[in-house]
Design a protein around this motif. Structure first.
Motif, mmCIF file in Angstrom:
data_model
loop_
_atom_site.group_PDB
_atom_site.id
_atom_site.type_symbol
_atom_site.label_atom_id
_atom_site.label_comp_id
_atom_site.label_asym_id
_atom_site.label_seq_id
_atom_site.Cartn_x
_atom_site.Cartn_y
_atom_site.Cartn_z
ATOM 1 N N LEU A 188 0.832 -1.205 0.000
ATOM 2 C CA LEU A 188 0.000 0.000 0.000
ATOM 3 C C LEU A 188 0.866 1.253 0.000
ATOM 4 O O LEU A 188 0.591 2.216 -0.720
ATOM 5 C CB LEU A 188 -0.905 0.019 1.237
ATOM 6 C CG LEU A 188 -2.276 -0.610 1.101
ATOM 7 C CD1 LEU A 188 -3.001 -0.579 2.442
ATOM 8 C CD2 LEU A 188 -3.108 0.068 0.046
ATOM 9 N N VAL A 196 -4.013 6.902 0.408
ATOM 10 C CA VAL A 196 -3.549 5.511 0.434
ATOM 11 C C VAL A 196 -2.433 5.342 1.467
ATOM 12 O O VAL A 196 -2.339 4.303 2.121
ATOM 13 C CB VAL A 196 -3.098 5.051 -0.975
ATOM 14 C CG1 VAL A 196 -2.337 3.754 -0.931
ATOM 15 C CG2 VAL A 196 -4.317 4.917 -1.880
ATOM 16 N N LEU A 209 -3.651 4.641 5.065
ATOM 17 C CA LEU A 209 -4.117 3.297 5.403
ATOM 18 C C LEU A 209 -3.056 2.437 6.085
ATOM 19 O O LEU A 209 -3.337 1.841 7.131
ATOM 20 C CB LEU A 209 -4.672 2.599 4.151
ATOM 21 C CG LEU A 209 -5.926 3.221 3.558
ATOM 22 C CD1 LEU A 209 -6.304 2.540 2.257
ATOM 23 C CD2 LEU A 209 -7.074 3.176 4.550
ATOM 24 N N GLY A 235 -3.129 1.014 9.856
ATOM 25 C CA GLY A 235 -2.965 -0.425 10.052
ATOM 26 C C GLY A 235 -1.864 -0.750 11.038
ATOM 27 O O GLY A 235 -2.035 -1.584 11.929
#
Length: 155
Positions: A26, A48, A51, A55
């Motif tokens: 990612l 993006v 993310l 995470g």
């Protein structure tokens, strides 16, 4: 560490490795979008990149929380204060039957009310909430138990 614990640790490690791979991919995609230079791809690239950051934070917080709970569980076990549910009636799934769990909860809650600032009582109450099926309150009460236990260790 027993065989069951080893399997759990290995599974968690495998999940973390897989998530790490996913987060790297990612991140690479986010950087590639940003390098495009145009407004829309740059905006998407930044989104993006958020993310994998989220995470990583979620994985860290979850593992940290699990380790804290395990520390408390070990201390409770050493002190012989675990909730004994072995004699309580269980459903075919293995869960404690609702009425028995509610009765256990009432008993543990009265112990907690007598000394709410004792991490042991908060830990036991969190476990009783869990057996009674109230996961949200179980999590909040376990957080309290962790904070109280940390304060006790630091004192």
């Amino acid at each position: 560490m027993n065989s069951g614990s080893t399997k759990v640790v290995a599974t968690i490690a495998g999940i973390i490795v897989a998530l790490s791979f996913y987060f790297v991919l990612l991140g690479q995609r986010g950087v590639a979008l940003i390098q495009d230079g145009r407004a829309v791809p740059v905006g998407l690239g930044i989104a993006v990149l958020v993310l994998p950051l989220l995470g990583v934070w979620m994985v860290f917080a979850t593992v940290r929380s699990g380790l804290q709970h395990q520390r408390l569980a070990a201390r409770i076990r050493e002190e012989g204060l675990e909730l004994d549910v072995s004699e309580l009636p269980k459903r075919p799934s293995g869960k404690v039957e609702r009425d028995a769990a509610d009765e256990l909860f009432a008993q543990v809650k009265s112990e907690w009310e007598a000394d709410p600032d004792n991490w042991r009582n908060s830990y036991r109450l969190a476990r009783a909430y869990d057996y009674a099926g109230d996961r949200g309150r179980a999590r909040e009460t376990m957080k309290r138990a962790v904070a109280l236990e940390e304060a006790e260790r630091e004192a």
